[in-house]
Scaffold this motif. Structure first.
Motif, PDB file in Angstrom:
ATOM      1  N   GLY A  25       0.796  -1.227   0.000  1.00  0.00           N
ATOM      2  CA  GLY A  25       0.000   0.000   0.000  1.00  0.00           C
ATOM      3  C   GLY A  25       0.823   1.269   0.000  1.00  0.00           C
ATOM      4  O   GLY A  25       0.351   2.324   0.411  1.00  0.00           O
ATOM      5  N   VAL A  26       2.064   1.180  -0.457  1.00  0.00           N
ATOM      6  CA  VAL A  26       2.931   2.351  -0.556  1.00  0.00           C
ATOM      7  C   VAL A  26       2.823   2.894  -1.980  1.00  0.00           C
ATOM      8  O   VAL A  26       2.938   2.139  -2.944  1.00  0.00           O
ATOM      9  N   GLU A  27       2.573   4.197  -2.097  1.00  0.00           N
ATOM     10  CA  GLU A  27       2.434   4.811  -3.413  1.00  0.00           C
ATOM     11  C   GLU A  27       3.669   5.633  -3.750  1.00  0.00           C
ATOM     12  O   GLU A  27       4.281   6.236  -2.874  1.00  0.00           O
ATOM     13  N   PHE A  28       4.007   5.666  -5.045  1.00  0.00           N
ATOM     14  CA  PHE A  28       5.134   6.464  -5.522  1.00  0.00           C
ATOM     15  C   PHE A  28       5.022   6.608  -7.021  1.00  0.00           C
ATOM     16  O   PHE A  28       4.346   5.830  -7.690  1.00  0.00           O
ATOM     17  N   VAL A  48       7.918   8.372  -1.464  1.00  0.00           N
ATOM     18  CA  VAL A  48       6.785   7.486  -1.214  1.00  0.00           C
ATOM     19  C   VAL A  48       5.798   8.117  -0.240  1.00  0.00           C
ATOM     20  O   VAL A  48       6.154   8.977   0.570  1.00  0.00           O
ATOM     21  N   SER A  49       4.546   7.659  -0.322  1.00  0.00           N
ATOM     22  CA  SER A  49       3.512   8.078   0.623  1.00  0.00           C
ATOM     23  C   SER A  49       2.565   6.900   0.818  1.00  0.00           C
ATOM     24  O   SER A  49       2.571   5.940   0.046  1.00  0.00           O
ATOM     25  N   ALA A  50       1.743   6.980   1.848  1.00  0.00           N
ATOM     26  CA  ALA A  50       0.811   5.897   2.156  1.00  0.00           C
ATOM     27  C   ALA A  50      -0.363   5.936   1.194  1.00  0.00           C
ATOM     28  O   ALA A  50      -0.889   6.995   0.875  1.00  0.00           O
ATOM     29  N   GLY A  51      -0.759   4.780   0.730  1.00  0.00           N
ATOM     30  CA  GLY A  51      -1.961   4.666  -0.093  1.00  0.00           C
ATOM     31  C   GLY A  51      -3.165   4.481   0.807  1.00  0.00           C
ATOM     32  O   GLY A  51      -3.058   4.473   2.037  1.00  0.00           O
ATOM     33  N   ASP A  52      -4.323   4.320   0.234  1.00  0.00           N
ATOM     34  CA  ASP A  52      -5.557   4.177   1.004  1.00  0.00           C
ATOM     35  C   ASP A  52      -5.940   2.739   1.302  1.00  0.00           C
ATOM     36  O   ASP A  52      -6.940   2.504   1.946  1.00  0.00           O
ATOM     37  N   THR A  53      -5.146   1.788   0.837  1.00  0.00           N
ATOM     38  CA  THR A  53      -5.574   0.396   0.936  1.00  0.00           C
ATOM     39  C   THR A  53      -5.509  -0.169   2.358  1.00  0.00           C
ATOM     40  O   THR A  53      -6.305  -1.016   2.703  1.00  0.00           O
TER      41      THR A  53
END
Length: 86
Positions: A25-28, A48-53
């Motif tokens: 669930g890490v977005e980049f 990177v940033s946190a995703g919503d999953t």
């Protein structure tokens, strides 16, 4: 808070790390790959940033889990992975 992951290691394993980060669930933004470069060792920096999953886990926990799975699969001496605050 966004973080930066710096990967130094075999070019062929960059995609594996990216896949494991996304599974956690890490977005980049995927950096552009220079396919004309013929070096075996890649240096890739990801913001990177946190995703919503997975809302109940911190970004740090997600990154730690992905990096842990990467080192378990490929060994802890195959690549250097540094994590820092942006």
């Amino acid at each position: 808070m966004p973080q930066t992951i710096t990967y130094r290691g075999p070019r062929v394993l960059v995609g594996a790390l990216a896949h494991l980060l996304r599974e956690e669930g890490v977005e980049f933004a995927q950096p552009r790959e220079d396919r004309t470069e013929v070096v075996e060792v890649a240096v890739v920096v990801l913001e990177v940033s946190a995703g919503d999953t997975v809302r109940d886990r911190t970004l740090e926990a997600r990154i730690d889990a992905a990096v842990g799975r990467f080192t378990k699969r490929f060994g802890d001496d195959i690549a250097s992975i540094e994590i820092s605050d942006s």
